[in-house]
Write an enzyme that holds these catalytic residues in place. Structure first.
Site, PDB file in Angstrom:
ATOM      1  N   TYR A  17      32.152  26.551  79.860  1.00 19.77           N
ATOM      2  CA  TYR A  17      31.590  26.037  78.367  1.00 19.77           C
ATOM      3  C   TYR A  17      32.498  26.050  77.343  1.00 19.77           C
ATOM      4  CZ  TYR A  17      28.997  25.382  74.022  1.00 19.77           C
ATOM      5  OH  TYR A  17      28.858  24.935  72.664  1.00 19.77           O
TER       6      TYR A  17
HETATM    7  O1  LIG Z   1      28.173  29.784  69.080  1.00 23.79           O
HETATM    8  C1  LIG Z   1      28.322  29.190  70.236  1.00 23.79           C
HETATM    9  O2  LIG Z   1      29.503  28.626  70.247  1.00 23.79           O
HETATM   10  C2  LIG Z   1      27.193  29.066  71.209  1.00 23.79           C
HETATM   11  O3  LIG Z   1      26.083  29.675  70.757  1.00 23.79           O
HETATM   12  C3  LIG Z   1      25.298  29.959  71.787  1.00 23.79           C
HETATM   13  O4  LIG Z   1      25.449  30.839  72.693  1.00 23.79           O
HETATM   14  P1  LIG Z   1      25.228  32.482  72.360  1.00 23.79           P
HETATM   15  O5  LIG Z   1      25.830  33.042  71.077  1.00 23.79           O
HETATM   16  O6  LIG Z   1      25.553  32.993  73.711  1.00 23.79           O
HETATM   17  O7  LIG Z   1      23.691  32.124  72.255  1.00 23.79           O
HETATM   18  P2  LIG Z   1      22.481  32.652  73.054  1.00 23.79           P
HETATM   19  O8  LIG Z   1      22.433  32.330  74.491  1.00 23.79           O
HETATM   20  O9  LIG Z   1      21.105  32.522  72.402  1.00 23.79           O
HETATM   21  O10 LIG Z   1      22.629  34.546  73.224  1.00 23.79           O
HETATM   22  C4  LIG Z   1      22.667  35.151  71.936  1.00 23.79           C
HETATM   23  C5  LIG Z   1      22.888  36.654  72.279  1.00 23.79           C
HETATM   24  O11 LIG Z   1      21.771  36.929  73.107  1.00 23.79           O
HETATM   25  C6  LIG Z   1      22.027  37.461  74.459  1.00 23.79           C
HETATM   26  N1  LIG Z   1      21.175  37.393  75.425  1.00 23.79           N
HETATM   27  C7  LIG Z   1      20.941  35.943  75.735  1.00 23.79           C
HETATM   28  C8  LIG Z   1      19.949  35.771  76.768  1.00 23.79           C
HETATM   29  C9  LIG Z   1      19.320  36.833  77.119  1.00 23.79           C
HETATM   30  O12 LIG Z   1      18.386  36.798  78.163  1.00 23.79           O
HETATM   31  N2  LIG Z   1      19.414  37.958  76.857  1.00 23.79           N
HETATM   32  C10 LIG Z   1      20.428  38.374  75.776  1.00 23.79           C
HETATM   33  O13 LIG Z   1      20.748  39.533  75.533  1.00 23.79           O
HETATM   34  C11 LIG Z   1      23.590  37.027  74.642  1.00 23.79           C
HETATM   35  O14 LIG Z   1      24.194  37.811  75.439  1.00 23.79           O
HETATM   36  C12 LIG Z   1      23.998  36.913  73.461  1.00 23.79           C
HETATM   37  O15 LIG Z   1      24.742  37.845  72.971  1.00 23.79           O
HETATM   38  C13 LIG Z   1      24.830  28.399  72.264  1.00 23.79           C
HETATM   39  O16 LIG Z   1      23.950  28.878  73.386  1.00 23.79           O
HETATM   40  C14 LIG Z   1      26.106  27.862  72.678  1.00 23.79           C
HETATM   41  O17 LIG Z   1      25.501  26.575  73.357  1.00 23.79           O
HETATM   42  C15 LIG Z   1      27.062  27.984  71.787  1.00 23.79           C
HETATM   43  O18 LIG Z   1      27.033  26.896  70.977  1.00 23.79           O
END
Ligand SMILES: O=C(O)[C@H]1O[C@H](OP(=O)(O)OP(=O)(O)OC[C@H]2O[C@@H](n3ccc(=O)[nH]c3=O)[C@H](O)[C@@H]2O)[C@H](O)[C@@H](O)[C@H]1O
Length: 431
Positions: A242
């Site tokens: 991504y």
């Molecule tokens: O800023 C971005 O560029 C991206 O932001 C977002 O990604 P992320 O920051 O990864 O958000 P998100 O999935 O909510 O996970 C948040 C936290 O929860 C943790 N996480 C997640 C799932 C889970 O089951 N458990 C968990 O601990 C996980 O490890 C993480 O630490 C957008 O989805 C992406 O499209 C993109 O725009």
């Protein structure tokens, strides 16, 4: 005895050649009569086929010109009406991904202040399309026309730019999600690479060329450890496909800026959340599971360090998007040719105050008044980064961007929306 019909219509062609049955002139005459009858019948059948075909084509064109399928007169009218500007110095904006989380909010904000807005979205099923349909209904209420189509559709894009001289394109259509890239890598190439190039081609060919503002991602910082993340920091170590496609997008847009004079503004969004959000994101799926009494998985980084995100509230992101559109310089090209240098910008749109995932869960518990069943797991090697933290001074200076909603407040607004949208009555469903 043979009936009259049988006299003129041979049951099989072979009968014409049965010389033993007929003789002399009579045979010749019958043969001639039968041939002309056949000719007449052939003519009749031909006419029948021709009128059937023209009826079909009339029906087709009738449907095309009367229905709402793209390219119809009715469709064109809806596009033109929706793109109509209703304020002085307003803009007409094509918003891609308009049924998405950020796209629907930005479309409504623009329309409300009098800008023309036309939306496009492919309504894919990456997450529940009924939520996208519900956002579409919101757009309808604001008189934003939303086309169901893909940004890879060259002809549809050409048609759109043919009918409307869009001043701006707000490009938010993308395959989102960091971890899903391991499951379905091709969808990232389809939307974030191929789709982007198709859209840029259409913009480059348009006359006048629109200015483009588009969604990059905080994930381009990848394994960067320098905090907070500044736009000039290295972005050549993506941790997920991504992120790699978003980084590629930044390079691709640069090329179109350089060769064709397209005005480009790339926005690195930092974990955007809020009402009408994306069900695949942690805060959203955690809310669902907590309310349903199901466990949630909380990932933890190396050495048991909590993961953290610079969670950014949707209204702040919308202000950043609108500010970017308002300050975008004009594209300089025309007829696919560059006429001079054009603006190329990249901004962080974050909140500047990272919060750990366990803290985010605690806030949700407070708003929902339910204790979460937490499973803590070491972060799998699936593209996640340990933390994000935006330096937003550039966006502050150039766009007047100033986030005002902290995570506690923003999650409160999200939870209120969630409970009303999914029909929970808080006092009943939570203990
Ligand atoms: O800023 C971005 O560029 C991206 O932001 C977002 O990604 P992320 O920051 O990864 O958000 P998100 O999935 O909510 O996970 C948040 C936290 O929860 C943790 N996480 C997640 C799932 C889970 O089951 N458990 C968990 O601990 C996980 O490890 C993480 O630490 C957008 O989805 C992406 O499209 C993109 O725009």
């Amino acid at each position: 005895m043979r009936g009259l019909e049988e006299e003129f219509i041979p049951s099989t062609p072979g009968k014409f050649k049965d010389k033993t049955y007929y003789s002399g002139n009579r045979q010749l005459h019958r043969c001639f009569a039968s041939t002309s009858t056949m000719f007449l019948w052939a003519l009749f059948l031909l006419a029948l086929t021709a009128s059937y075909l023209s009826f079909q084509s009339f029906m087709d064109s009738g449907t095309r010109y009367l229905s709402s399928t793209w390219g119809s007169l009715h469709w064109e009218k809806q596009v033109r009406d929706s793109a109509q500007i209703h304020r002085v110095n307003g803009m007409s904006v094509l918003v891609t991904g308009a049924a998405g989380f950020v796209g629907s909010h930005v479309s409504i904000a623009l329309k409300k202040r009098g800008d023309g807005v036309v939306g496009i979205d492919n309504f894919n099923n990456y997450y529940d399309p009924s939520l996208k349909k519900a956002r579409k209904n919101l757009l309808n209420l604001q008189n934003v026309f939303l086309i169901e189509g893909d940004i890879n559709d060259v002809h549809m894009l050409a048609k759109l730019f043919d009918i409307v001289a869009f001043t701006h394109v707000m490009h938010l259509a993308a395959q989102a999600g960091v971890r899903y890239a391991m499951e379905n890598p091709k969808s990232y190439v389809h939307s974030n690479i191929a789709g982007l190039v198709t859209l840029l081609e259409a913009c480059k060919n348009a006359n006048p060329q629109p200015a483009i503002v588009w969604a990059s991602s905080s994930s381009v910082y990848g394994l960067n450890e320098k905090v907070p993340f500044s736009e000039s920091d290295r972005t050549d170590q993506p941790a997920s496909l991504y992120a790699a496609t978003k980084k590629a997008g930044e390079e691709i847009t640069h090329t179109y800026n350089h060769i064709y004079g397209l005005s480009i503004t790339g926005l690195r969004f930092f974990t955007v959340y809020g009402p009408w959000g994306r069900p695949d994101m942690a805060y959203f799926s955690f809310t669902r599971n907590i309310l349903q009494g199901k466990p949630i998985t909380v990932y933890r980084g190396k050495n048991r360090v909590d993961l953290a995100r610079d969670f950014t509230y949707i209204d702040d992101i919308v202000k950043g998007c609108v500010g970017s559109l308002d300050t975008a310089g004009k594209s300089t090209g025309s007829g696919g040719k560059k006429r001079g240098p054009a603006m190329f910008r990249i901004f962080n749109l974050g909140n500047t105050s990272p919060v750990t995932v366990p803290m985010m869960v605690a806030m949700l518990e407070k708003h929902l008044k339910v204790k979460a069943k937490k499973h803590v797991l070491d972060m799998p090697g699936n593209g996640d980064v340990p933390f994000t933290h935006a330096n937003i001074s550039l966006a502050q200076k150039e766009l007047g961007y100033k986030p005002t909603t902290n995570l506690q407040t923003g999650l409160g607004k999200f939870v209120r929306w969630y409970l009303s949208y999914y029909g929970y009555r808080q006092e009943k469903s939570v203990k």
